[in-house]
Write a protein that holds these residues in place. Structure first.
Motif, PDB file in Angstrom:
ATOM      1  N   ALA A  33      18.218  -1.936 -13.828  1.00 56.30           N
ATOM      2  CA  ALA A  33      17.378  -0.797 -14.213  1.00 56.30           C
ATOM      3  C   ALA A  33      17.424   0.292 -13.142  1.00 56.30           C
ATOM      4  O   ALA A  33      17.492   1.494 -13.457  1.00 56.30           O
ATOM      5  N   LEU A  34      17.381  -0.107 -11.856  1.00 57.28           N
ATOM      6  CA  LEU A  34      17.466   0.879 -10.784  1.00 57.28           C
ATOM      7  C   LEU A  34      18.824   1.566 -10.773  1.00 57.28           C
ATOM      8  O   LEU A  34      18.920   2.788 -10.538  1.00 57.28           O
ATOM      9  N   ALA A  35      19.895   0.794 -11.014  1.00 57.30           N
ATOM     10  CA  ALA A  35      21.231   1.398 -11.047  1.00 57.30           C
ATOM     11  C   ALA A  35      21.334   2.425 -12.178  1.00 57.30           C
ATOM     12  O   ALA A  35      21.854   3.533 -12.001  1.00 57.30           O
ATOM     13  N   ALA A  36      20.818   2.068 -13.360  1.00 60.97           N
ATOM     14  CA  ALA A  36      20.844   3.003 -14.492  1.00 60.97           C
ATOM     15  C   ALA A  36      19.996   4.242 -14.202  1.00 60.97           C
ATOM     16  O   ALA A  36      20.362   5.359 -14.590  1.00 60.97           O
ATOM     17  N   SER A  37      18.888   4.075 -13.491  1.00 54.46           N
ATOM     18  CA  SER A  37      18.020   5.205 -13.180  1.00 54.46           C
ATOM     19  C   SER A  37      18.665   6.131 -12.154  1.00 54.46           C
ATOM     20  O   SER A  37      18.641   7.365 -12.306  1.00 54.46           O
ATOM     21  N   LEU A  38      19.222   5.536 -11.101  1.00 56.89           N
ATOM     22  CA  LEU A  38      19.821   6.354 -10.051  1.00 56.89           C
ATOM     23  C   LEU A  38      21.076   7.079 -10.520  1.00 56.89           C
ATOM     24  O   LEU A  38      21.434   8.133  -9.963  1.00 56.89           O
ATOM     25  N   LEU A  39      21.758   6.527 -11.515  1.00 53.66           N
ATOM     26  CA  LEU A  39      22.983   7.153 -12.020  1.00 53.66           C
ATOM     27  C   LEU A  39      22.738   8.060 -13.228  1.00 53.66           C
ATOM     28  O   LEU A  39      23.692   8.485 -13.881  1.00 53.66           O
ATOM     29  N   LEU A  40      21.487   8.381 -13.510  1.00 54.95           N
ATOM     30  CA  LEU A  40      21.175   9.266 -14.646  1.00 54.95           C
ATOM     31  C   LEU A  40      21.822  10.651 -14.539  1.00 54.95           C
ATOM     32  O   LEU A  40      22.167  11.244 -15.572  1.00 54.95           O
ATOM     33  N   PRO A  41      21.993  11.242 -13.344  1.00 51.42           N
ATOM     34  CA  PRO A  41      22.667  12.551 -13.298  1.00 51.42           C
ATOM     35  C   PRO A  41      24.061  12.559 -13.915  1.00 51.42           C
ATOM     36  O   PRO A  41      24.558  13.631 -14.284  1.00 51.42           O
ATOM     37  N   LEU A  42      24.687  11.397 -14.044  1.00 52.50           N
ATOM     38  CA  LEU A  42      26.007  11.346 -14.681  1.00 52.50           C
ATOM     39  C   LEU A  42      25.953  11.761 -16.143  1.00 52.50           C
ATOM     40  O   LEU A  42      26.982  12.115 -16.724  1.00 52.50           O
ATOM     41  N   ARG A  43      24.756  11.712 -16.737  1.00 47.02           N
ATOM     42  CA  ARG A  43      24.653  12.053 -18.155  1.00 47.02           C
ATOM     43  C   ARG A  43      24.986  13.519 -18.424  1.00 47.02           C
ATOM     44  O   ARG A  43      25.335  13.888 -19.549  1.00 47.02           O
ATOM     45  N   LEU A  44      24.860  14.357 -17.377  1.00 46.11           N
ATOM     46  CA  LEU A  44      25.166  15.768 -17.552  1.00 46.11           C
ATOM     47  C   LEU A  44      26.643  15.986 -17.864  1.00 46.11           C
ATOM     48  O   LEU A  44      26.999  16.953 -18.542  1.00 46.11           O
ATOM     49  N   ARG A  45      27.491  15.083 -17.399  1.00 49.16           N
ATOM     50  CA  ARG A  45      28.937  15.205 -17.647  1.00 49.16           C
ATOM     51  C   ARG A  45      29.437  14.170 -18.640  1.00 49.16           C
ATOM     52  O   ARG A  45      30.261  14.471 -19.501  1.00 49.16           O
ATOM     53  N   TRP A  46      28.951  12.943 -18.499  1.00 48.96           N
ATOM     54  CA  TRP A  46      29.397  11.854 -19.382  1.00 48.96           C
ATOM     55  C   TRP A  46      28.179  11.164 -19.990  1.00 48.96           C
ATOM     56  O   TRP A  46      27.710  10.134 -19.477  1.00 48.96           O
ATOM     57  N   PRO A  47      27.620  11.687 -21.062  1.00 46.88           N
ATOM     58  CA  PRO A  47      26.439  11.057 -21.668  1.00 46.88           C
ATOM     59  C   PRO A  47      26.676   9.617 -22.108  1.00 46.88           C
ATOM     60  O   PRO A  47      25.789   8.765 -21.985  1.00 46.88           O
ATOM     61  N   TRP A  48      27.887   9.346 -22.607  1.00 47.35           N
ATOM     62  CA  TRP A  48      28.184   7.991 -23.081  1.00 47.35           C
ATOM     63  C   TRP A  48      28.165   6.977 -21.940  1.00 47.35           C
ATOM     64  O   TRP A  48      27.809   5.801 -22.133  1.00 47.35           O
ATOM     65  N   LEU A  49      28.541   7.425 -20.710  1.00 49.84           N
ATOM     66  CA  LEU A  49      28.581   6.505 -19.571  1.00 49.84           C
ATOM     67  C   LEU A  49      27.182   6.053 -19.180  1.00 49.84           C
ATOM     68  O   LEU A  49      26.955   4.862 -18.886  1.00 49.84           O
ATOM     69  N   THR A  50      26.211   6.989 -19.177  1.00 53.03           N
ATOM     70  CA  THR A  50      24.843   6.591 -18.838  1.00 53.03           C
ATOM     71  C   THR A  50      24.250   5.695 -19.924  1.00 53.03           C
ATOM     72  O   THR A  50      23.468   4.776 -19.620  1.00 53.03           O
ATOM     73  N   SER A  51      24.618   5.922 -21.179  1.00 60.19           N
ATOM     74  CA  SER A  51      24.159   5.018 -22.244  1.00 60.19           C
ATOM     75  C   SER A  51      24.739   3.626 -22.038  1.00 60.19           C
ATOM     76  O   SER A  51      24.051   2.606 -22.249  1.00 60.19           O
TER      77      SER A  51
END
Length: 371
Positions: A33-51
């Motif tokens: 959960a922490l890894a997914a939270s800290l990597l949320l800025p990646l959604r700006l470029r790759w939304p599918w990756l954060t999902s």
């Protein structure tokens, strides 16, 4: 900078929600959960990756906070409905799978939990898609309105051009007919007259009628204004003298003038002389032309010998001022202490905004009494 602060605030809030959650079903639940939270800025470029990163976090039971943010971004940027549905079902399956693997659950609670997980994953995705759709519709509506406004403007321009062409044809047919008759009858009078002064007057009248017809056609756009041979200022003064106006001409400088400046210079003198004959008959007139840089022209008349006409005329000086302004110069008109009137203009020697264009200002003057 604003985006950086916004992302920092988003990550901080999501991490805070994850850390405040006390129920941690698996040892790896917190770290995913922490890894997914800290990597949320990646959604700006790759939304599918954060999902994708949120799938194990949701399976661990603590990943719904980052998943909601990731799915909203996915809905905003992903146009394909099957792709959106795939990630919604992936998160739903990730949320239900640990329940199925760790124990048995009756069908009704399982269906209810599946529906809840599906709704939780689908809601932010749908919201993001709706926001994007609304923005696209607003942009499309704005472009449609702009295209409609441009179309209406084009239609109005076309209608104005057609109406101007119709008016031009009517003016040409009406005025041109009478001007032609004047020229023809003047030629006939010149050929039959025995008195030399009558013959000269008839020929001059014929020449003026032909010139007026040519200038009218040029002003109405029926022929190129460059085809119209404008007389010089000295010729204009000679005509005025022949008509009985007391005119004195003074010319200095030998600079080369552009066609538009020459026409503007001619119109200033023509309009001023027309106003003198109309509003100050019998007045002495002085025309001064300096063709250096800048070009200067002044037409000064004294008080008229006859009573001034009560007719205040049209808008000749206003139109003349506009012509001089378009030529890049300035026009000045003023009353004189002796009861006369002064018209002066300063013009640049170079090319102006109205090269290749023309308009007629003579004959509708305001005069010194009706400027």
């Amino acid at each position: 900078m604003k985006r950086l602060l916004r992302e920092l605030l988003t990550v901080t809030l999501v991490v805070g929600v994850v850390m405040l959650t006390q129920d941690r079903p698996f040892p790896w639940s917190l770290w995913t959960a922490l890894a997914a939270s800290l990597l949320l800025p990646l959604r700006l470029r790759w939304p599918w990756l954060t999902s994708l990163l949120c799938v194990p976090a949701v399976a661990g039971g603590l990943g719904w906070a980052p998943a909601l943010v990731a799915q909203y971004r996915l809905g905003r940027k992903e146009k394909s409905f099957p792709v959106q549905l795939f990630w919604v079902l992936s998160l739903t399956f990730a949320a239900i799978t640990p329940v199925l693997l760790t124990g048995s659950i009756p069908l009704a609670p399982l269906l209810l939990a599946s529906a809840f997980a599906f709704g939780l994953a689908a809601a932010p995705t749908a919201l993001g898609a709706l926001v994007t759709t609304r923005k696209d519709l607003t942009r499309s509506l704005h472009e449609t309105r702009r295209a409609r406004a441009a179309e209406l403007e084009a239609q109005e321009t076309s209608a104005r051009a057609a109406e101007r062409a119709r008016i031009a044809r009517e003016i040409h047919d009406a005025v041109g007919h009478h001007a032609t008759l004047i020229a023809v009858e003047s030629a006939a009078l010149a050929s039959t007259a025995t008195d030399p002064s009558v013959r000269d007057t008839a020929l001059r009248l014929r020449s003026l009628a032909k010139e007026s017809l040519s200038e009218m056609r040029a002003a109405l756009g029926l022929l190129n204004s460059s085809d119209v041979a404008y007389p010089s200022v000295s010729e204009l003064v000679d005509r005025a003298q022949a008509a009985g106006v007391s005119v004195t001409l003074s010319e200095t400088g030998d600079g080369m003038l552009s066609p538009a400046i020459s026409r503007a210079l001619f119109r200033v003198v023509q309009e001023a002389l027309t106003n003198v004959t109309k509003h100050a008959p019998g007045a002495a007139v002085t025309v001064t032309v300096d063709r250096s840089s800048p070009v200067r022209v002044a037409v000064v008349n004294g008080p008229g010998a006859s009573p001034v006409s009560a007719d205040r005329g049209g808008a000749g000086l206003h139109g003349l001022s506009e012509r001089v302004r378009l030529a890049g110069g300035t026009l000045t008109t003023s009353y004189r202490a002796d009861g006369g009137f002064s018209v002066s203009a300063v013009l640049p020697p170079g090319k102006s905004k109205v090269d290749g264009q023309d308009s007629t200002f003579g004959g509708g003057g305001t005069g010194p009494t009706g400027a």
